[in-house]
Design a protein around this motif. Structure first.
Motif, PDB file in Angstrom:
ATOM      1  N   ASP A  65       0.788  -1.393  -0.071  1.00  0.00           N
ATOM      2  CA  ASP A  65       0.047   0.020   0.451  1.00  0.00           C
ATOM      3  C   ASP A  65       0.948   1.175  -0.007  1.00  0.00           C
ATOM      4  OD1 ASP A  65      -2.502  -1.361   0.699  1.00  0.00           O
ATOM      5  OD2 ASP A  65      -2.914  -1.485   1.905  1.00  0.00           O
ATOM      6  N   VAL A  66       2.099   0.845   0.664  1.00  0.00           N
ATOM      7  CA  VAL A  66       3.257   2.409   1.308  1.00  0.00           C
ATOM      8  C   VAL A  66       4.314   2.227  -0.119  1.00  0.00           C
ATOM      9  CG1 VAL A  66       3.922   4.089   2.506  1.00  0.00           C
ATOM     10  CG2 VAL A  66       2.100   2.639   3.147  1.00  0.00           C
ATOM     11  N   ILE A  67       5.133   1.573  -0.068  1.00  0.00           N
ATOM     12  CA  ILE A  67       6.159   1.296  -0.907  1.00  0.00           C
ATOM     13  C   ILE A  67       5.895   1.400  -2.548  1.00  0.00           C
ATOM     14  CG2 ILE A  67       7.873  -0.239  -1.252  1.00  0.00           C
ATOM     15  CD1 ILE A  67       8.591   1.364   1.290  1.00  0.00           C
ATOM     16  N   GLY A  68       4.327   0.037  -2.597  1.00  0.00           N
ATOM     17  CA  GLY A  68       4.130  -0.705  -3.880  1.00  0.00           C
ATOM     18  C   GLY A  68       4.638  -1.734  -4.057  1.00  0.00           C
ATOM     19  N   ASP A  69       5.017  -2.231  -3.972  1.00  0.00           N
ATOM     20  CA  ASP A  69       5.930  -3.500  -4.186  1.00  0.00           C
ATOM     21  C   ASP A  69       5.450  -4.850  -4.107  1.00  0.00           C
ATOM     22  OD1 ASP A  69       8.101  -4.701  -5.178  1.00  0.00           O
ATOM     23  OD2 ASP A  69       9.155  -4.142  -4.277  1.00  0.00           O
ATOM     24  N   GLU A  70       4.520  -4.709  -5.042  1.00  0.00           N
ATOM     25  CA  GLU A  70       3.644  -6.028  -5.204  1.00  0.00           C
ATOM     26  C   GLU A  70       4.657  -7.457  -4.749  1.00  0.00           C
ATOM     27  OE1 GLU A  70       0.372  -5.878  -4.470  1.00  0.00           O
ATOM     28  OE2 GLU A  70       0.704  -3.589  -4.815  1.00  0.00           O
ATOM     29  N   ARG A  71       5.246  -7.589  -5.382  1.00  0.00           N
ATOM     30  CA  ARG A  71       6.006  -8.796  -5.904  1.00  0.00           C
ATOM     31  C   ARG A  71       7.076  -8.950  -4.801  1.00  0.00           C
ATOM     32  NH1 ARG A  71      10.487 -10.634  -9.621  1.00  0.00           N
ATOM     33  NH2 ARG A  71      11.431 -12.527  -8.453  1.00  0.00           N
ATOM     34  N   LEU A  72       7.354  -7.509  -3.853  1.00  0.00           N
ATOM     35  CA  LEU A  72       7.782  -8.015  -2.188  1.00  0.00           C
ATOM     36  C   LEU A  72       6.984  -7.947  -1.620  1.00  0.00           C
ATOM     37  CD1 LEU A  72      10.683  -8.148  -0.099  1.00  0.00           C
ATOM     38  CD2 LEU A  72       9.851  -5.652   0.249  1.00  0.00           C
ATOM     39  N   SER A  73       6.217  -7.798  -1.648  1.00  0.00           N
ATOM     40  CA  SER A  73       4.160  -7.875  -0.152  1.00  0.00           C
ATOM     41  C   SER A  73       3.854  -9.430  -0.589  1.00  0.00           C
ATOM     42  CB  SER A  73       3.681  -7.368  -0.635  1.00  0.00           C
ATOM     43  OG  SER A  73       2.320  -7.051  -0.247  1.00  0.00           O
ATOM     44  N   ALA A  74       4.222 -10.102  -1.867  1.00  0.00           N
ATOM     45  CA  ALA A  74       3.370 -11.111  -1.932  1.00  0.00           C
ATOM     46  C   ALA A  74       4.835 -12.369  -0.814  1.00  0.00           C
ATOM     47  CB  ALA A  74       3.399 -12.189  -3.084  1.00  0.00           C
TER      48      ALA A  74
END
Length: 98
Positions: A65-74
């Motif tokens: 939500d804040v950084i915008g990195d979906e790959r790392l989020s997963a």
């Protein structure tokens, strides 16, 4: 294969606005992925569990939500220990700096 431009990588690695800092249970305020990686590296299991209960993962949500990195989020959603999460963040930082 993921295609990330230099400007997008720089944004992902940069500091977030002060009102978007991650407020860690142990009192730290984290403003970027490097600080997240350092915090996870020496984080207690108790603090990690505070942020990763059941289906909730505060680290993953902040990165998305804040950084915008979906790959790392997963990757963070799949992490079950602070060390595993720290490794995921460290590897992503290295990849983004290339």
């Amino acid at each position: 294969m993921e295609n990330t431009t230099i400007s997008v990588a720089g944004k992902l690695l940069g500091d977030v606005p002060e009102d978007k800092y991650f407020g860690c249970h142990d009192g730290r305020a984290l403003k970027n992925l490097t600080e997240l990686q350092v915090a996870l590296k020496d984080m207690t299991e108790e603090t990690f569990r505070h942020h990763t209960t059941g289906t909730n993962n505060d680290f993953s949500r902040w990165v998305s939500d804040v950084i915008g990195d979906e790959r790392l989020s997963a990757d963070l959603r799949r992490s079950t220990t602070p060390a595993q999460a720290a490794k995921s963040v460290a590897e992503r930082i290295v990849w983004l700096r290339k």
